[in-house]
Design a protein around this motif. Structure first.
Motif, PDB file in Angstrom:
ATOM      1  N   HIS A   1     -66.981 -20.117  14.206  1.00  0.00           N
ATOM      2  CA  HIS A   1     -66.661 -20.517  12.835  1.00  0.00           C
ATOM      3  C   HIS A   1     -65.154 -20.425  12.621  1.00  0.00           C
ATOM      4  CE1 HIS A   1     -67.783 -16.247  12.840  1.00  0.00           C
ATOM      5  NE2 HIS A   1     -66.884 -16.066  11.896  1.00  0.00           N
TER       6      HIS A   1
ATOM      7  N   HIS B   1     -63.425 -18.160  15.702  1.00  0.00           N
ATOM      8  CA  HIS B   1     -63.907 -16.990  16.444  1.00  0.00           C
ATOM      9  C   HIS B   1     -65.417 -16.874  16.255  1.00  0.00           C
ATOM     10  CE1 HIS B   1     -63.822 -13.637  13.149  1.00  0.00           C
ATOM     11  NE2 HIS B   1     -64.339 -14.762  12.686  1.00  0.00           N
TER      12      HIS B   1
ATOM     13  N   HIS C   1     -68.937 -13.844  16.484  1.00  0.00           N
ATOM     14  CA  HIS C   1     -69.399 -12.459  16.559  1.00  0.00           C
ATOM     15  C   HIS C   1     -70.856 -12.414  16.149  1.00  0.00           C
ATOM     16  CE1 HIS C   1     -68.709 -12.824  12.273  1.00  0.00           C
ATOM     17  NE2 HIS C   1     -67.432 -13.074  12.479  1.00  0.00           N
TER      18      HIS C   1
END
Ligand SMILES: [Fe+2]
Length: 363
Positions: free
Chosen positions: A277, A231, A233
């Motif tokens: 990652h 994912h 962010h």
């Protein structure tokens, strides 16, 4: 002289006289520290590439039998105990709380409490890692007296009388959003987590609400023979492995290859802004990691965190931030199998099934 392009946090950092470690990640058990009269102990500043704009990481080492100088500051601080045993007193007005910590403890120091750390071992040094919102506060107000000599008090942040006794309140929401509200977790290594299968086979997690604060912390566990889905962010999640060992892969969208780092307790690293990652458990037991950031599940602070805490287990196909197992680069699973074999660990049968169904559909 013209004043421009000033970072008041970095100005403060360079004036502290502590070693400053800048990089992707570090073994905090071995980074160099130096004595600080202000701290009454040795310290270091760890400025990670993925630290973002709001937080830093500070390391404190207290000599055997020693006590750090009392501190008081307007920024929030979340502390993870890397090594040793000790105690901390936290004072606000007439109230005085004291608690004992050891390797694996987690606690929060609310804004402007007076606190003091003691190493209660006569033989071993104690080493603490803190993630703090000093960069945010200094950049906003750029006045050291406002930040370090401010009389304002926030009594509600101390919580009830039980908040530093190692007790807390479970706030059940739904998988991945279950919360534990407290100011002190005595040992993260045996804290009970809640299943969060949508982040990966056997995955579990808890979100911490610490001192009703804006600093965030959560802990995740990777089951034996598994890894979590990739994912991405924004920056500032400082990852501290707690148990087991493993590795993480990092890549930017379109990269031909991965960057890999291997980790165990003592390490810290921070995935940089929007870098994909993925975390892998290479140990023959569950591996846990703690993540500390700015913007909590209760007070996300940024629109990005607000979205992240809502959507981080949603597939990119559905507007989320996660690569499902069936969509991942096949090299990811191959590398993991090789790594497990090197450690003599069997993959979880559910992972084997996922890999074989993908192979079948590709032929
Ligand atoms: Fe992440």
């Amino acid at each position: 002289m013209a004043k421009f392009l000033i970072d008041p946090y970095l100005e403060w950092a360079h004036g502290e006289g502590l070693p400053i470690h800048e990089g992707f990640g570090f073994d905090l058990l071995s980074v160099e520290t130096a004595p600080s009269p202000r701290l009454g102990a040795s310290g270091a500043l760890v400025l990670l590439e993925g630290r973002g704009d709001f937080v830093d990481c500070q390391v404190l080492e207290i000599e055997p039998g020693g006590a750090a100088e009392p501190q008081r500051h307007l920024y929030e601080e979340v502390v993870y105990v890397l090594a040793g045993r000790g105690s901390t007193t936290v004072e606000l007005g007439e109230r005085r709380d004291s608690f004992e910590w050891g390797t694996g403890s987690l606690f929060a120091l609310p804004p402007n409490v007076r606190y003091r750390h003691f190493n209660t071992s006569g033989r071993e040094p104690a080493r603490l890692a803190a993630v703090t919102s000093l960069p945010l506060v200094l950049k906003a107000f750029h006045d050291l007296d406002f930040v370090f000599a401010n009389p304002f008090e926030f009594p509600e942040r101390m919580g009830g009388g039980e908040s530093y006794r190692g007790e807390g309140e479970l706030i059940p929401v739904r998988p991945g959003r279950h919360q534990w509200e407290t100011n002190f977790v005595p040992d993260l290594r045996d804290f009970e987590l809640k299943a969060w299968e949508s982040r990966g086979v056997g995955s579990s997690n808890i979100k911490f609400v610490l001192a009703d604060g804006t600093m965030h912390a959560h802990m995740s566990e990777l089951a034996v023979g598994t890894y979590k889905k990739a994912h991405r962010h924004g920056p500032d999640f400082h990852i501290f492995p707690v148990t087991g060992h493993g590795y993480s892969l990092f890549w930017r969208q379109g990269d031909a290859d991965f960057t890999r780092i291997d980790w165990r307790h003592g390490w810290v690293y921070a995935p940089p802004d929007q870098v994909w990652h993925q975390h892998f458990n290479a140990a023959d037991k569950p591996s846990r990691y703690l993540a500390i950031a700015y913007g909590s599940i209760r007070y996300p602070f940024t629109a990005e965190k607000m979205d992240l805490f809502s959507n981080n287990d949603r597939s990119i196909d559905k507007g989320g931030r996660q690569i499902e197992y069936e969509d991942e680069d096949p090299r990811v699973g191959e590398m993991f199998r090789t790594e497990l074999a090197r450690h003599g660990v069997e993959p979880d049968p559910r992972m084997v099934e996922i890999w074989s169904s993908r192979t079948a559909s590709a032929t």
